[in-house]
Design a protein around this motif. Structure first.
Motif: not given
Length: 606
Positions: A350-359, A386-405
């Protein structure tokens, strides 16, 4: 030693050049690479056809046929077989124009009869042989065939839209069956000249955004053989969760008054001579009788449009993508399916970013996902975090990995309400006894944004944590437990978690103010499937989840819990004046804190 490495490099380079000369897919770092022989658009073979399905939803007594287009490298005419990237949509052939009265009027008392909406007509585009150009420039040069189809009752596809009905799952299944030789394709919508998919390996990956992201999941729930991997982006996984919330009639953000019947009209771009049948059977009967805008209850109609109920046959590897601040298709849609697929033992990410619809996820990750499951190239995309989450000040192509969400280190911290004045107070881990109640007055004329900024207001209750001394990371679902009474038999309930002070700068980041939201109908305190009119003055208890989030609240801010009634952006808007009285001792919110209570205490007490 240097000569040895140079020799290896030359050998690898020669292999790469040889693969391209042979016009075959080649791979580097686990990703499909561009093949120069596949890049020339003038050499692509573009055709269209109609695939026969197993259903008849336009009432003509014959199986509906779906309009399909194919774009493939010319080398597939010489025996090269390639996998398929497939996107299906109800939008390819145009949508209804904006017409006054096409949305439900939300300015009325809860449970009141609503006037009929206006039904706009779609002017069909229905072009051929090119249904869409999406995905093509990305995937064909990398050794994939790209396929599109218009969903039932749209464009040149036969049938009728149903907005989540079974035919919208069976239609892409039929296309995948055709790609694997199990269904028939024809050169015309009504003829008998067959088209064979002799140029494919039969392995299919699906992707798309919003409705186009819903269809890959719909197809996967059929368990169709050949659908190996899907990447749904901001998918609607339950029409109930899209148009309702815990028994409450709630619109998707930006579309106040929309419902299934409105969406039906919006996408109904199929054969004009067949529309009257679909309107009568689906829009004016099944949908009209099923959506139940009076109560907002969950029923068989909604259960049949909830893909969580259909996941048992699913086998496809799932890579979900969503924005935490998508208030149209809210991130609960991806969360609930991701967790179910994970529990089933399916390959998931799963990939989550901090913006709105789409991405979409970063392209490299999408490439590896399809490369792994469609070409069978081992690249470890299915391993590790399993989880890749874009942190608040990062760009969408630079997510931070986490074991899960949610973050495995997150633990629920229960916060209690502590009154400090008439409609304000504190959020604390300590419980305060015998506080009594506080009352708010419903008035939709005050938006949630305005209510959160007021120092005091009779139209909301606001409870805040101490000022954070250091950053606090929240990850997962917050849960609201509330005991309340209403002055009327029906009322809206809206709950926001906000970061204060509110940033009023026009360039404020989307993560600066709203943490998460939730809505519920107190009439559904026992079950979302059963409404019971409220007895004015009687207290009811209900619990419900807020929308999933993963957010770092910065030091210097306060987390605020705001309780109010009608939400001017999302709910029915009755006349102002309903009073909601909250029992402070019996109301709490659980928040998922990374590091648990120890981290929370440190953040507020350091």
């Amino acid at each position: 030693m240097k000569k040895y490495f140079l020799l290896i490099a030359l050998i690898l380079l020669n292999f790469s050049l040889l693969a391209q000369e042979k016009a075959e897919p080649w791979f580097k770092d686990g990703e499909a690479q561009i093949v120069s022989a596949f890049e020339n658009q003038n050499d692509w073979i573009r055709t269209d056809l109609w695939v026969e399905t197993t259903f008849d939803t336009d009432g003509d007594g014959k199986p509906d046929r779906m309009h399909v287009d194919v774009t493939r490298p010319k080398q597939t005419e010489d025996g090269l077989k390639l996998p398929v990237v497939y996107e299906s949509s109800p939008y390819f052939a145009g949508v209804a124009p904006e017409v006054e009265g096409a949305f439900h009027d939300v300015h009325h008392e809860l449970g009141a009869e609503e006037k009929e909406i206006v039904h706009p007509s779609v002017k069909r585009l229905g072009e051929r042989p090119i249904i869409s150009n999406s995905q093509i420039k990305t995937w064909v040069p990398r050794g994939y065939i790209v396929v599109h189809s218009s969903s039932p009752g749209t464009g040149l596809s036969q049938g009728s839209p149903t907005v989540g009905g079974d035919n919208e799952s069976l239609a892409p299944k039929a296309v995948i069956d055709w790609l694997n030789g199990r269904a028939k394709g024809y050169t015309t919508p009504d003829g008998n000249e067959e088209v064979k998919a002799y140029w494919t390996t039969g392995k299919v990956g699906m992707t798309g955004t919003s409705y186009n992201g819903t269809i890959p999941l719909a197809a996967a729930t059929t368990g169709v053989e050949g659908l190996e991997a899907i990447i749904p982006i901001a998918p609607n996984t339950s029409y109930y969760h899209y148009y309702r919330s815990n028994g409450l009639v709630r619109s998707p953000g930006g579309y106040l008054g929309e419902d299934v019947d409105v969406l039906y009209d919006f996408i109904n771009s199929g054969d004009e001579t067949k529309r009257a049948y679909g309107d009568s059977i689906y829009r004016d009967t099944e949908i009209k009788n099923g959506i139940d805008r009076k109560t907002g209850d969950y029923n068989e109609f909604w259960a049949g449009r909830d893909y969580l109920n259909d996941m048992k046959p699913m086998k496809a590897a799932l890579f979900m993508s969503h924005g935490f601040n998508d208030w149209n298709v809210m991130p609960e849609h991806s969360y609930r399916i991701y967790k179910a697929a994970e529990a089933m033992g399916l390959p998931v990410k799963i990939y989550y970013h901090q913006y709105g619809h789409g991405g979409p996820p970063p392209f490299s990750m999408m490439n590896k996902w399809f490369t792994k499951y469609l070409f069978g190239i081992e690249n470890d995309i299915d391993k590790g975090p399993k989880a890749w989450i874009v942190r608040e000040n990062d760009k969408n192509d630079n997510p931070t990995p986490y074991a899960d969400y949610p973050n495995p280190d997150a633990e629920n911290v229960t916060l209690h309400l502590k009154a400090t004045s008439k409609n304000e107070g504190m959020l604390t881990v300590e419980k305060t006894k015998k506080q009594g109640t506080q009352t708010l007055i419903d008035d939709y004329n005050f938006s949630a944004e305005k209510l959160a900024q007021l120092s005091t207001s009779k139209n909301r209750l606001l409870f805040v944590t101490p000022i954070l001394k250091e950053d606090l990371h929240l990850s997962g679902l917050s849960k609201m437990h509330i005991k309340l009474a209403s002055s009327k038999p029906a009322t809206n309930l809206s709950v926001y978690m906000v970061s204060l002070p509110w940033n009023t700068d026009k360039n404020a980041k989307i993560t600066d103010n709203i943490i998460t939201r939730g809505w519920a109908d107190p009439q559904n305190s026992k079950s979302i499937s059963e409404s019971e009119p409220l007895k004015p003055g009687k207290f009811y208890e209900l619990s419900f989840n807020l929308i999933p989030d993963d957010q770092v609240i910065p030091a210097g801010q306060q987390i605020g819990l705001m309780i109010f009634s009608s939400d001017s952006e999302f709910t029915i808007l009755p006349n102002p004046g309903t009073e909601l009285t909250v029992d402070l001792d019996k109301t709490t919110v659980e928040i998922p804190v990374v590091g648990g209570k120890k981290a929370f205490d440190k953040a507020v007490n350091r």
